[in-house]
Design an enzyme around this catalytic site. Sequence first.
Site, PDB file in Angstrom:
ATOM      1  N   LYS A  80      46.793  42.976  37.247  1.00 51.21           N
ATOM      2  CA  LYS A  80      47.492  42.892  38.532  1.00 51.21           C
ATOM      3  C   LYS A  80      48.789  43.692  38.490  1.00 51.21           C
ATOM      4  O   LYS A  80      48.949  44.668  39.202  1.00 51.21           O
ATOM      5  CB  LYS A  80      47.748  41.441  38.913  1.00 51.21           C
ATOM      6  CG  LYS A  80      46.428  40.723  39.259  1.00 51.21           C
ATOM      7  CD  LYS A  80      46.406  39.348  38.712  1.00 51.21           C
ATOM      8  CE  LYS A  80      45.058  38.695  38.683  1.00 51.21           C
ATOM      9  NZ  LYS A  80      44.123  38.900  39.758  1.00 51.21           N
ATOM     10  N   ASP A  88      50.168  30.004  33.314  1.00 54.06           N
ATOM     11  CA  ASP A  88      49.293  31.116  33.682  1.00 54.06           C
ATOM     12  C   ASP A  88      50.093  31.978  34.656  1.00 54.06           C
ATOM     13  O   ASP A  88      50.286  31.608  35.802  1.00 54.06           O
ATOM     14  CB  ASP A  88      48.014  30.586  34.335  1.00 54.06           C
ATOM     15  CG  ASP A  88      47.119  31.716  34.850  1.00 54.06           C
ATOM     16  OD1 ASP A  88      47.500  32.897  34.714  1.00 54.06           O
ATOM     17  OD2 ASP A  88      46.041  31.405  35.409  1.00 54.06           O
ATOM     18  N   TRP A 129      43.075  28.485  40.695  1.00 54.66           N
ATOM     19  CA  TRP A 129      43.106  28.898  39.292  1.00 54.66           C
ATOM     20  C   TRP A 129      43.593  27.775  38.388  1.00 54.66           C
ATOM     21  O   TRP A 129      43.061  27.565  37.296  1.00 54.66           O
ATOM     22  CB  TRP A 129      43.927  30.175  39.114  1.00 54.66           C
ATOM     23  CG  TRP A 129      43.232  31.340  39.735  1.00 54.66           C
ATOM     24  CD1 TRP A 129      43.618  32.027  40.853  1.00 54.66           C
ATOM     25  CD2 TRP A 129      41.986  31.922  39.325  1.00 54.66           C
ATOM     26  NE1 TRP A 129      42.689  33.005  41.148  1.00 54.66           N
ATOM     27  CE2 TRP A 129      41.688  32.960  40.230  1.00 54.66           C
ATOM     28  CE3 TRP A 129      41.091  31.667  38.289  1.00 54.66           C
ATOM     29  CZ2 TRP A 129      40.529  33.741  40.120  1.00 54.66           C
ATOM     30  CZ3 TRP A 129      39.940  32.440  38.181  1.00 54.66           C
ATOM     31  CH2 TRP A 129      39.666  33.461  39.085  1.00 54.66           C
TER      32      TRP A 129
END
Length: 362
Positions: free
Chosen positions: A197, A173, A102
């Site tokens: 999430k 992030d 990511w």
Amino acid sequence: MARVLNFNPGPAALPISALERAQQELLDFQGTGMSVMEHSHRGKDFEAVHNEAIASIRELLSIPDDYHVLFLQGGASQQFAMVPMNLLPPGRSADYILTGAWGKKAYEEAKNVGTVRVAATTEENKTYVRVPAQGELKLDPEAAYVHFTSNETIHGVQFDQFPDTGKVPLVCDMSSDFMWRKFDVRRFALIYAGAQKNIGPSGITVVIVRKDLVEGARKDIPKIFRYGVHAENNSLYNTPPTFGIYMIRNVMTWIKESGGLSQIEAWNREKARLVYDCLDELSGFYRAPVQKQSRSVMNIVFRLPTEDLEAKLIADAKKAGMVGLKGHRSVGGIRISSYNAMSVDGIKQLVGFMKDFAKANG
Ligand code: PMP
């Protein structure tokens, strides 16, 4: 009612009380004769939900007044672009710390916007098994910001201590480990996290950003991508995903009723300990590649002796009512995603299953 044990990496399991509340209120939200989904995003009924969701996030994380809390769309992936569009002016450069897929994606996207550098990468043999030590960071003291990914969802690599970037603004992030514990927001200039999430359904990205950064951000970009425009409008510049925001409100209520983030952290640590102890005890059968100090509390990845055995584990687990254990398609193996809504009891059931599976197949 047959609910499975859901180990999906995101969208992921949600707390049952948050879902039940939505079920109870679905047809008639607080006596208004319609669902919250059918309310105007500018009406007072939705506005109360919206503001309660923001206030709860502020309260749980003790977010100081000089930070905005925004609900944006486009996923964390949109933030890969919005961060440099807003914060990286021409003539400046930004630093990226890469500890998994990511972070690399964020870096690649930022390249489309401006000048970026890699301050550190732990990619070795085409994979990532650790975070870098502070001393390994080659930071540019003039960088516009430093970006890192606190938890790499695919590789199962997590920062325990956040990097120290001195005076350079730190951007994170936090998509897959947002609100698993309390942390000091002041360490950060900007945090973003996809909701799907730990805190709600997909479709919303929470952005926590220091106000002075927003004031100094670039204005020569489309309005829809400017943090300042969303901040001025309390995230109601355009129509937001109202039902998702309502669900975040319900999940925040659940966290508060559970005892707050200290209780959530204690459960998460206990769950991770149970799984890693099992992997370490049975290390002749299960192989956990991530170095101990970088092991993720949220996404626990491991391999079995063969891919056939991995497929069998996934199939047997499914028969036992446990789903979502397949590793990301880019890396294979097994991944246990153990977000806030997964109970200690659910993890105990999974660990019992893993012990039996090793005995029967090892
Ligand atoms: N960052 C991280 C750490 C992620 O786990 C994900 C999604 N799994 C993303 C970014 C991308 O999020 P989205 O799909 O919401 O754009």
